[in-house]
Design an enzyme around this catalytic site. Structure first.
Site, mmCIF file in Angstrom:
data_model
loop_
_atom_site.group_PDB
_atom_site.id
_atom_site.type_symbol
_atom_site.label_atom_id
_atom_site.label_comp_id
_atom_site.label_asym_id
_atom_site.label_seq_id
_atom_site.Cartn_x
_atom_site.Cartn_y
_atom_site.Cartn_z
ATOM 1 N N ASP A 36 -3.084 -11.983 7.546
ATOM 2 C CA ASP A 36 -2.083 -13.047 7.659
ATOM 3 C C ASP A 36 -1.094 -12.659 8.753
ATOM 4 O OD1 ASP A 36 -0.142 -14.966 7.436
ATOM 5 O OD2 ASP A 36 0.365 -14.556 5.341
ATOM 6 N N HIS A 37 -1.279 -13.233 9.945
ATOM 7 C CA HIS A 37 -0.434 -12.895 11.090
ATOM 8 C C HIS A 37 0.095 -14.163 11.743
ATOM 9 C CE1 HIS A 37 -0.890 -8.529 12.435
ATOM 10 N NE2 HIS A 37 -1.419 -8.581 11.217
ATOM 11 N N GLY A 104 5.451 -6.233 5.570
ATOM 12 C CA GLY A 104 5.298 -6.901 6.848
ATOM 13 C C GLY A 104 5.643 -6.070 8.060
ATOM 14 N N GLU A 105 5.522 -6.733 9.204
ATOM 15 C CA GLU A 105 5.822 -6.118 10.498
ATOM 16 C C GLU A 105 6.731 -7.053 11.294
ATOM 17 O OE1 GLU A 105 2.478 -7.180 10.074
ATOM 18 O OE2 GLU A 105 1.684 -5.388 9.094
ATOM 19 N N ASN A 108 5.342 -10.120 13.299
ATOM 20 C CA ASN A 108 5.162 -11.448 12.712
ATOM 21 C C ASN A 108 6.435 -12.022 12.112
ATOM 22 O OD1 ASN A 108 2.181 -11.413 12.998
ATOM 23 N ND2 ASN A 108 2.328 -9.736 11.528
ATOM 24 N N GLY A 172 3.544 4.689 1.707
ATOM 25 C CA GLY A 172 4.329 5.896 1.461
ATOM 26 C C GLY A 172 4.672 6.009 -0.006
#
Length: 320
Positions: A36-37, A104-105, A108, A172
């Site tokens: 999903d981008h 997320g990033e 996006n 992490g």
């Protein structure tokens, strides 16, 4: 370990993704992941279809279970909108749907111009978002005023009788703690046995899905060339993938990724043992399912190769 196919919305057109989904079912894959981008990682990849539209199309051509890998229901999309979109897709898929979520990033999520929160804040936002989504999936009228989100008298009308499970991506220890607390399962993209074990211990043994990419091609060299041209971002270290804001920034950063490092990290070519070794690596790390994407133009051939050779070999090893 079950083997599924990973649909890369960043690299392939919507029509190609639908064709791949149909081919994956015919080849015997157990399920589908779909990314999903809003943007691809770089301009060479060249695509970034709206995931919910593609899932709707996929639901009409195959009966495989679909998991988003992963949706970020926090910044670009309000969790109430994600709840509606996911509910609709789950209904179209007759319940064969899992909502995979993550923090997320910036690539996006920063497109609307707001600040990109730090990792701790994003985890906090994700936890509240999942709470909102689950409440909306009850079909009741929901009003919510939390630290990060407001929902006013909202109701989702289309959702399966049994709401979808929610799997949480985590890279992490702190994220794994959150995933174990709020998720029905875990999503990871590396064969990190410690993280998988930590999730399973904290969650009471809930399932873990892993994802990986290969570059199937007639030769290893050709496969590595495709991997290096299309997915050099896979070689970026640390948190760079979460904080770089544009495909152009990724193109600049990945100039530091060498072809040699791609050769060392990517499974390429058509050697059966190489592909089986990758599957075994994820199985040994504790994953219950592995979803494999292809990098480059030979994706339909990769799907056929896996259906003919890899999946039967995995099944044979499982029954020994």
């Amino acid at each position: 370990m079950r083997i599924g196919f990973f649909l890369s919305t960043e690299e392939y057109t919507p029509a190609e993704l639908v064709a791949q989904a149909r081919a994956a079912e015919e080849a015997g894959f157990a399920g589908l992941w779909i990314s999903d981008h809003f943007h691809p990682w770089n301009n060479e990849q060249g695509n970034s279809a709206h995931v919910w539209s593609v899932i709707g199309a996929v639901s009409q051509v195959c009966d495989l279970h679909v998991t988003t890998a992963v949706t970020c229901p926090t910044v670009r999309l309000h969790p109430a909108i994600v709840a509606q979109a996911a509910g609709t897709c789950a209904e179209l898929l007759k319940g064969r749907f899992t909502l995979g979520v993550g923090t997320g990033e910036a690539l996006n999520e920063s497109i609307l111009g707001g600040p990109w929160p730090g990792a701790d804040v994003r985890l906090e936002m994700l936890e509240e978002a999942v709470e909102v989504i689950r409440r909306l999936w009850t079909g009741e009228v929901v009003s919510h005023r939390g630290r990060h989100y407001t929902v006013e008298h909202a109701r989702i009308y289309n959702v399966p009788e049994t709401p979808p499970e929610i799997f949480v991506s985590a890279f992490g220890p702190k994220a794994v703690e959150v995933a174990a607390r709020i998720g029905d399962g875990y999503i990871g993209t590396s064969p990190d046995a410690e993280l998988v074990a930590a999730f399973k211990q904290a969650s009471g043994g809930r399932p873990a899905q892993g994802g990986a990419k290969v570059a199937f091609a007639p030769t290893k060299e050709e496969g590595w060339e495709h991997a290096h041209r299309l997915w050099p971002n896979a070689g970026l270290p640390g948190e760079m993938a979460q904080i770089l804001p544009t495909p152009e920034h990724f193109e600049q950063a990945t100039q530091l990724v060498t072809m040699e490092s791609t050769r060392e990290s990517a499974v390429a070519g058509n050697d059966l043992d190489d592909h089986l070794d990758l599957v075994r690596e994820y199985a040994e790390a504790g994953y219950d399912e592995l979803y494999l994407a292809n990098m480059g133009p030979h994706t339909l051939e990769m799907i056929e190769f896996y259906g003919t050779h890899v999946l039967p070999a995995v099944d044979e090893e499982r029954t020994r």
